[in-house]
Design an enzyme around this catalytic site. Structure first.
Site, PDB file in Angstrom:
ATOM      1  CG  HIS A   1       4.988   1.078   3.187  1.00 19.81           C
ATOM      2  ND1 HIS A   1       4.424   2.230   2.674  1.00 19.81           N
ATOM      3  CD2 HIS A   1       4.373   0.872   4.364  1.00 19.81           C
ATOM      4  CE1 HIS A   1       3.524   2.697   3.500  1.00 19.81           C
ATOM      5  NE2 HIS A   1       3.460   1.877   4.543  1.00 19.81           N
TER       6      HIS A   1
ATOM      7  CG  HIS B   1      -0.196   0.113   2.529  1.00 22.05           C
ATOM      8  ND1 HIS B   1       0.466  -0.961   3.096  1.00 22.05           N
ATOM      9  CD2 HIS B   1      -0.009   1.151   3.379  1.00 22.05           C
ATOM     10  CE1 HIS B   1       1.018  -0.595   4.230  1.00 22.05           C
ATOM     11  NE2 HIS B   1       0.757   0.683   4.423  1.00 22.05           N
TER      12      HIS B   1
ATOM     13  CG  ASP C   1       1.332   4.934   4.899  1.00 22.27           C
ATOM     14  OD1 ASP C   1       0.979   3.750   4.865  1.00 22.27           O
ATOM     15  OD2 ASP C   1       2.396   5.331   5.421  1.00 22.27           O
TER      16      ASP C   1
ATOM     17  NE  ARG D   1       1.709   5.595   9.296  1.00 19.51           N
ATOM     18  CZ  ARG D   1       0.734   5.063   8.571  1.00 19.51           C
ATOM     19  NH1 ARG D   1       0.911   3.888   7.973  1.00 19.51           N
ATOM     20  NH2 ARG D   1      -0.415   5.673   8.431  1.00 19.51           N
TER      21      ARG D   1
END
Ligand code: SIN
Length: 288
Positions: A263, A103, A105, A278
């Site tokens: 990623h 995906h 983000d 994150r």
């Protein structure tokens, strides 16, 4: 204009994406010239890796804010007392991890996030590496005819099936996965169209901008043709020659660009805990 920190160097990985950055201590305030140099390197390499950093959550936030405003992810549980930081956690007794499918983000947002800064907080003894795929390399290596077909096309991105009411992590009652890692399924209601091929906002290079997790259809094609073309693009993009595998160690930080890369967090460490922090950075509208 002040010069960036003279010790800062970016050394490309031996793969198609990413560079290791040295000569910068992320626990210290980042000067504007160094922040600009990091943005430029991010656009060029797609992911910047840092080793042997020792930063607190407050310093993580300060580093992020020196680069761009922070976007708070509405679906991940935040770190206690730090709403700006999303907790990416898999407990020893959980089966599924967060981010285990390819995906980019926030591609489901109208203004997708620039990138994310992931800090390793607790790592399994082995495994838990993250794969990164270059969407510059994926686009550049497409057959001419496919490039002609997708240049100028647009695709629909959605968060509904991943974070919404029917998402697997909410309906999977056999595993202790739904737990407390996700929130706000009612907020997964927006669908957004983006160009299939974008001009990268920093580098100006063309990049493929569809991803397996969030891209659900291509405009103007019947459902079956759209699904077939998306699968062809996904299969091409995840070819091994487009991928770099990052092995985490204590003190590692990855700062990736969601417009130039995909990623995937490998889920090969069952029985052990992995905890990452994150922060996601605000982006700009994308164009072809
Ligand atoms: C993510 O998908 O943002 C998390 C990646 C990772 O945990 O390695």
């Amino acid at each position: 204009m002040p010069e960036p920190d003279a010790r800062l160097t970016a050394t490309p990985t031996d793969g198609p994406v990413g560079a290791f950055v040295s000569g910068v201590d992320l626990s210290r305030p980042l000067d504007p010239a160094t922040a600009t140099a990091l943005h430029t390197a991010l656009g060029d390499y797609g992911v910047l890796f840092f080793r042997d950093q020792d930063i607190t959550p407050e310093q993580h936030i300060a580093f992020a804010q020196a680069l761009a405003p922070i976007v708070i992810n509405r679906f991940f549980t935040p770190v206690a007392e730090h709403p700006q930081i999303a907790e990416m956690r898999k407990e020893a007794d959980q089966k599924n991890n967060i981010g285990g499918a390819w995906h980019a983000d926030h591609s489901y947002d109208e203004i997708p996030a620039t990138g994310s800064i992931l800090v390793a907080r607790e790592l399994p003894p082995t495994g838990g590496d993250t794969l990164f795929a270059s969407m510059y390399a994926a686009y550049d290596s497409l057959p001419e005819a496919t490039r002609a077909q997708i240049d100028g096309a647009r695709a629909l991105h959605s968060s509904r099936h991943v974070f919404g009411a029917g998402a697997a992590h909410l309906t999977d009652t056999e595993n202790n996965d739904q737990g407390d890692r996700y929130r706000n399924p009612e907020a997964a209601t927006q669908d957004v169209w983006h160009p299939v091929v974008i001009r990268h906002p920093i580098s100006g290079r063309k990049a493929l901008y569809v991803n397996p997790d969030f891209t659900v259809r291509i405009d103007g094609l019947p459902e079956d043709e759209s699904a077939a073309l998306l699968e062809e693009l996904f299969a091409h993009a995840r070819r091994p020659e487009h991928i770099y595998r990052f092995v985490w160690a204590p003190g590692s930080i990855a700062f990736w660009d969601n417009r130039a890369t995909w990623h995937l967090a490998l889920n090969d460490y069952h029985g052990h805990r992995r905890l990452m922090h994150r922060i996601t950075l605000e982006g700009v509208a994308l164009s072809g």
